[in-house]
Design a protein around this motif. Structure first.
Motif, mmCIF file in Angstrom:
data_model
loop_
_atom_site.group_PDB
_atom_site.id
_atom_site.type_symbol
_atom_site.label_atom_id
_atom_site.label_comp_id
_atom_site.label_asym_id
_atom_site.label_seq_id
_atom_site.Cartn_x
_atom_site.Cartn_y
_atom_site.Cartn_z
ATOM 1 N N ARG A 4 0.597 -1.407 0.251
ATOM 2 C CA ARG A 4 -0.063 -0.174 0.311
ATOM 3 C C ARG A 4 1.062 0.930 -0.569
ATOM 4 O O ARG A 4 1.087 2.348 -0.851
ATOM 5 N N TRP A 5 2.347 1.496 0.576
ATOM 6 C CA TRP A 5 3.226 2.415 0.887
ATOM 7 C C TRP A 5 3.027 2.727 -0.305
ATOM 8 O O TRP A 5 3.487 3.950 -0.814
ATOM 9 N N SER A 6 3.793 1.617 -1.510
ATOM 10 C CA SER A 6 4.685 1.648 -2.000
ATOM 11 C C SER A 6 3.495 2.118 -3.935
ATOM 12 O O SER A 6 4.017 2.851 -4.705
ATOM 13 N N GLY A 7 2.250 2.329 -3.304
ATOM 14 C CA GLY A 7 1.489 3.199 -4.074
ATOM 15 C C GLY A 7 0.831 1.646 -5.244
ATOM 16 O O GLY A 7 0.033 2.307 -6.372
ATOM 17 N N LEU A 8 1.099 0.833 -5.560
ATOM 18 C CA LEU A 8 1.135 -0.372 -5.884
ATOM 19 C C LEU A 8 -1.023 -0.756 -5.657
ATOM 20 O O LEU A 8 -1.342 -1.526 -6.443
ATOM 21 N N SER A 9 -0.853 -0.684 -4.573
ATOM 22 C CA SER A 9 -2.409 -1.632 -3.988
ATOM 23 C C SER A 9 -3.264 -1.049 -5.043
ATOM 24 O O SER A 9 -4.089 -1.833 -5.522
ATOM 25 N N GLU A 10 -3.264 0.009 -4.837
ATOM 26 C CA GLU A 10 -4.698 0.863 -5.574
ATOM 27 C C GLU A 10 -4.464 1.297 -7.455
ATOM 28 O O GLU A 10 -5.553 0.862 -7.646
ATOM 29 N N LYS A 11 -2.769 0.697 -7.192
ATOM 30 C CA LYS A 11 -2.967 0.721 -8.693
ATOM 31 C C LYS A 11 -3.980 -1.180 -9.331
ATOM 32 O O LYS A 11 -4.694 -1.273 -10.369
ATOM 33 N N TYR A 12 -3.426 -1.993 -8.974
ATOM 34 C CA TYR A 12 -3.681 -3.372 -8.959
ATOM 35 C C TYR A 12 -5.041 -3.727 -8.450
ATOM 36 O O TYR A 12 -6.249 -4.659 -8.619
ATOM 37 N N ARG A 13 -5.721 -3.093 -7.579
ATOM 38 C CA ARG A 13 -6.857 -3.462 -7.629
ATOM 39 C C ARG A 13 -7.665 -3.719 -8.020
ATOM 40 O O ARG A 13 -8.509 -4.529 -7.842
ATOM 41 N N PRO A 14 -8.310 -2.466 -8.961
ATOM 42 C CA PRO A 14 -9.427 -3.137 -9.748
ATOM 43 C C PRO A 14 -9.022 -4.494 -10.150
ATOM 44 O O PRO A 14 -9.794 -5.486 -10.022
ATOM 45 N N MET A 47 -3.299 -14.125 -0.010
ATOM 46 C CA MET A 47 -2.145 -13.137 -0.340
ATOM 47 C C MET A 47 -2.759 -12.223 -0.873
ATOM 48 O O MET A 47 -2.237 -10.885 -1.829
ATOM 49 N N LEU A 48 -3.928 -12.309 -2.257
ATOM 50 C CA LEU A 48 -4.430 -11.151 -2.758
ATOM 51 C C LEU A 48 -5.454 -9.659 -2.443
ATOM 52 O O LEU A 48 -6.455 -9.741 -2.443
ATOM 53 N N ALA A 49 -5.530 -10.735 -0.835
ATOM 54 C CA ALA A 49 -7.092 -9.677 -0.294
ATOM 55 C C ALA A 49 -6.348 -8.561 0.699
ATOM 56 O O ALA A 49 -7.267 -7.770 1.422
ATOM 57 N N GLY A 50 -5.192 -7.768 0.100
ATOM 58 C CA GLY A 50 -5.488 -6.714 0.332
ATOM 59 C C GLY A 50 -4.628 -6.568 2.308
ATOM 60 O O GLY A 50 -4.710 -8.027 3.093
ATOM 61 N N GLU A 51 -5.877 -5.812 3.190
ATOM 62 C CA GLU A 51 -5.259 -5.204 4.534
ATOM 63 C C GLU A 51 -6.541 -6.461 5.195
ATOM 64 O O GLU A 51 -7.120 -6.062 6.096
ATOM 65 N N ARG A 52 -7.241 -6.963 4.623
ATOM 66 C CA ARG A 52 -9.096 -7.432 4.961
ATOM 67 C C ARG A 52 -9.035 -8.334 5.620
ATOM 68 O O ARG A 52 -9.553 -8.313 6.717
ATOM 69 N N GLN A 53 -8.151 -9.483 5.436
ATOM 70 C CA GLN A 53 -8.366 -10.569 6.154
ATOM 71 C C GLN A 53 -7.030 -10.379 7.290
ATOM 72 O O GLN A 53 -6.780 -11.472 7.978
#
Ligand code: BGC
Length: 431
Positions: A191-201, A223-229
């Motif tokens: 998330r801090w690298s800025g990539l989460s937003e880019k790849y989220r969709p 692994m791909l659920a972000g911080e939700r788990q």
């Protein structure tokens, strides 16, 4: 003291006789129990982990992954040769993963063959005098875990704890150290690298497609659920630890964390402080006997996100700044925040140029030695990775291995860096 400074003092007669001897005693203390090893993850090297959630994720369209893992390095069939090779190079430790889906391919259905396979791997380690560091969850879970929402489903949290206790019963006598979760904090770093937003969709579309393919609308690959788990993972780790202790585990158990070693951009450290708290606090507060440190790089952090590497910076195949000193920074950062023993459980570099890997190793090990000389309770350096392997979304392109794999034949081809780090391991340091 820098090694360079040390050498210049040592070259004067008076220095050699008087001042250097005590310093030498401190820095050259023999550490026979220090772990020198290499690391790998089951899914990245074994091949054919078809009962795991990622196998499903790999086969949805459009693909998220540059290559399919397929046979990977065929470690499933070749572990004996690999462990013998690592031992012959000079390492005393072998870190590998136990793929949960091989032991419990369907909920509650236990594979004795799966357990006996990992017993053979552990016995091979012992035969070669290698201490076994085992990862119990390295980003993958059985399909049935992802199908009901991963670690958001309390039944899966309980199942993980039961699985870990089962590992202690069946294999515990051969395990030296166990990591419950590998880099559970990675989503924060991303998330801090800025990539989460880019790849989220793309990731969300792939999770949905996997759910459709498996007829499992709640599907969520951890692994791909972000911080939700995160809450579920902390619960699974804590329950697993408790269950393993109840099962009389006689080895240390902990988490390994992704820890870039950053600095503040423009002298304002508010962003840096927030990032460090975000990526560390909750995980260092979780119970455990040690902290595993996994570091590849470090960079500048702005108020809300990482800054890109400055123009002209040498970057690795992963696009990270080439930063051998990062591991020292990460060790020192964690040492200020915990009293637990520390292990470097991953550190390495993706490059086709093996001479840069050697330079990276020398820089990293020098930093490790400075930490030891300063009395930090660091108990091992485990390099990522023994083999060139399947690097998740990046596929087979990045080369992290000390050993190359010949396509099709799977022949192991040790690189000069394998002998280089092996010699350091045998000597117990840079010497
Ligand atoms: C992971 C490994 C990965 C390595 C290199 C770590 O984040 O634990 O699975 O291959 O970094 O990117």
């Amino acid at each position: 003291m820098e090694r360079r400074d040390f050498l210049s003092i040592a070259s004067t007669a008076a220095g050699a006789a008087l001042m250097v001897a005590p310093a030498m005693a401190a820095t050259k203390k023999k550490r026979p129990d220090f772990l020198w090893g290499t690391a790998g993850a089951a899914y990245q090297v074994e091949g054919g982990n078809i009962a795991s959630d990622l196998w499903v994720m790999e086969h949805v369209t459009p693909p998220l992954f540059a290559d399919k893992s397929g046979d990977a390095c065929d470690v499933y069939h070749r572990y004996e040769g690999d462990i013998a090779l690592a031992a012959s190079l000079g390492f005393n430790t072998h870190r590998f993963g136990i793929e949960w889906a091989r032991i419990e391919p369907e909920r509650g259905q236990i594979s004795d063959a799966g357990l006996s396979y990992y017993r053979s791997v552990l016995e091979t380690c012992r035969r070669h005098g290698m201490k076994a560091v085992v990862t119990l969850s390295h980003f993958t879970v059985p399909r049935w875990v992802a199908a009901t929402g991963g670690f958001t489903d309390p039944a899966n949290v309980r199942a993980f704890a039961a699985h870990c206790a089962r590992i202690v019963d069946a294999l515990g006598d051969l395990i030296h150290l166990a990591i419950t979760f590998n880099e559970p904090n990675l989503a924060t770093v991303v998330r801090w690298s800025g990539l989460s937003e880019k790849y989220r969709p793309y990731i969300e579309a792939a999770q949905k497609a996997a759910g459709v393919a498996q007829n499992a609308p709640a599907w969520s690959s951890p692994m791909l659920a972000g911080e939700r788990q995160y809450d579920g993972i902390v619960a699974a780790h804590s329950k697993a630890l408790e269950a393993m202790r109840t099962a009389k585990a006689r080895f240390p158990i902990g988490l390994s964390l992704a820890i870039p070693a950053d600095t503040a951009a423009g002298g304002d450290d508010r962003g840096l402080k927030r990032k460090q708290a975000d990526m560390l606090d909750r995980w260092l507060a979780a119970p455990g006997d040690f902290v595993g440190i996994q570091t590849y790089t470090g960079g500048e952090v702005g108020p809300d996100a990482d800054m890109p590497p400055a123009p002209g910076t040498e970057v690795t195949q992963m696009g990270y700044a080439f930063t051998p000193a990062a591991i020292e920074g990460a060790i020192r950062l964690v040492a200020t925040r915990t009293d637990r023993p520390l292990y470097v459980t991953e550190n390495g570099v993706a490059t086709e140029d093996d001479s840069r890997r050697i330079a990276y190793i020398d820089g990293a090990v020098a930093g490790v030695e400075r930490c030891l000389a300063d009395g930090i309770d660091l108990r091992g350096y485990i390099h990522w990775s023994l083999l060139d392997n399947w690097e998740w979304v990046a596929g087979y392109r990045p080369k992290f291995g000390l050993v190359a794999i010949e396509p099709k034949t799977f022949r192991r081809l040790p690189k000069p860096s394998a002998h280089h780090l092996g010699k350091i391991a045998k000597r117990g340091g840079l010497g």
